[in-house]
Design a protein around this motif. Sequence first.
Motif, PDB file in Angstrom:
ATOM      1  N   LYS A 198      -9.613  -0.174   2.422  1.00 50.32           N
ATOM      2  CA  LYS A 198      -9.970   0.695   1.299  1.00 50.32           C
ATOM      3  C   LYS A 198     -10.955   1.789   1.728  1.00 50.32           C
ATOM      4  N   TYR A 215       0.816  -1.212   0.000  1.00 51.91           N
ATOM      5  CA  TYR A 215       0.000   0.000   0.000  1.00 51.91           C
ATOM      6  C   TYR A 215       0.856   1.271   0.000  1.00 51.91           C
ATOM      7  N   GLU A 259      -8.029  -4.696  -3.972  1.00 50.19           N
ATOM      8  CA  GLU A 259      -8.767  -4.037  -2.903  1.00 50.19           C
ATOM      9  C   GLU A 259     -10.231  -4.467  -2.852  1.00 50.19           C
ATOM     10  N   PHE A 302      -5.300   4.421   2.938  1.00 48.95           N
ATOM     11  CA  PHE A 302      -4.352   3.693   2.099  1.00 48.95           C
ATOM     12  C   PHE A 302      -4.942   3.495   0.713  1.00 48.95           C
ATOM     13  N   LEU A 362      -2.322  -4.608  -6.688  1.00 48.10           N
ATOM     14  CA  LEU A 362      -2.996  -4.556  -5.394  1.00 48.10           C
ATOM     15  C   LEU A 362      -4.480  -4.856  -5.577  1.00 48.10           C
ATOM     16  N   SER A 370       2.207  -0.897  -6.219  1.00 48.21           N
ATOM     17  CA  SER A 370       1.417  -1.780  -5.351  1.00 48.21           C
ATOM     18  C   SER A 370       1.064  -3.101  -6.022  1.00 48.21           C
TER      19      SER A 370
END
Length: 380
Positions: free
Chosen positions: A140, A43, A294, A145, A292, A151
Amino acid sequence: MRFGRQDFKIVVFAVGFVACLLAPPRSNANAFGHSKVGLEFEYEATRPSTRKEDVTNHQLLLGFAREQFGGSKVRVEPWAKYMNATGSWMAGFKDAQGRKWFVVPEKMNGEKFDGFELITPPLESEVDVEKLRRLVAEIKNSGRFRAGYSSSTHFTYDVSHLVGPISGDPNFESRNIAEFVDVILFLESNIKSFYNLVEPERYGHVVNRYAVPLGVNQKELLSELAQLPRGARTFGRVRDIFRKYERVETALFFGDEVQAWKNRAFNYAKIFGLGQFKGAQLPVIEARIADLIEDPVKLSFVGELFSQAIAVGSKTPAFEFRDPFPGVKSFVNDSPGHFSLDELIRNNHPDRATAFLGKLGISRPFKGGRCEGLFAATGS
């Protein structure tokens, strides 16, 4: 309670699929259908600090985990894994089951450690997965973040059921691991479908330099593995084939042993003690393709995608390496060939990815991204 370097090197294990969790989770089921699962989430903080000693964001990230998993107070410890990280800190806690969670510094926008990596312990049940889904959603929704330039989410799968224990058995070198070789060839032969389904976009590429398919520039290695008779596929013989190409691998990464073998779409280096993992072998595969994640639904989908591929691959005898990138023999970051490689994957016929999912026995997640969307779409 103090945390050392080996503590935060937690083994991160397999992930799987819990659709929209319309049915209650079963506490005795494996996490995402695989024996053990752990993850690493990278993050960027929306409220960064310029002081290395500031652990506010470490504490905040782990606070979200403690809220879901319970456990001890968060403790901090100096983190000096790299010379340019001197003065940085790591943080950790033990959850209600005694498992260790960590946050360590991560490079996000260059060579400075300006990001944060949340490392889970091996998770083992669908209850763990449901808590993890809530955890990523809370992170989230907090607005504290976000996905940064670098990421990603890494999944590491326990494959000890295929390779057996690496330590404690004086005869492990002669142990036959033919089914694990099948897994390697299955993953690498179907790699384009993985990229199509996971849809990474980091650095403006489908394939980024931290997750390069082995079949791009180690074709001879994979072909030699495929040609090895099943009865000869012992741990020692398979490891020696990887070691045979270690000089090639290191040269591909400009002599950097730390990067060699590690920055692959699927990292097998921890199993065979390659590169920086010499002397620190673990029976795990790390999947490094995803950006990443989320969204809880996508997290479940990608997790099951990888775990089912391992399961199906182990039951699919392979006697050849089907090269997904014929004509491609090198990888140079941001070169014309790199962009051509991206297009080669983007142009993979959609039916191939759909057929691959069918082979794995799973389906794509609902495009609405939230379970509530199922009910909204029907007017309920």
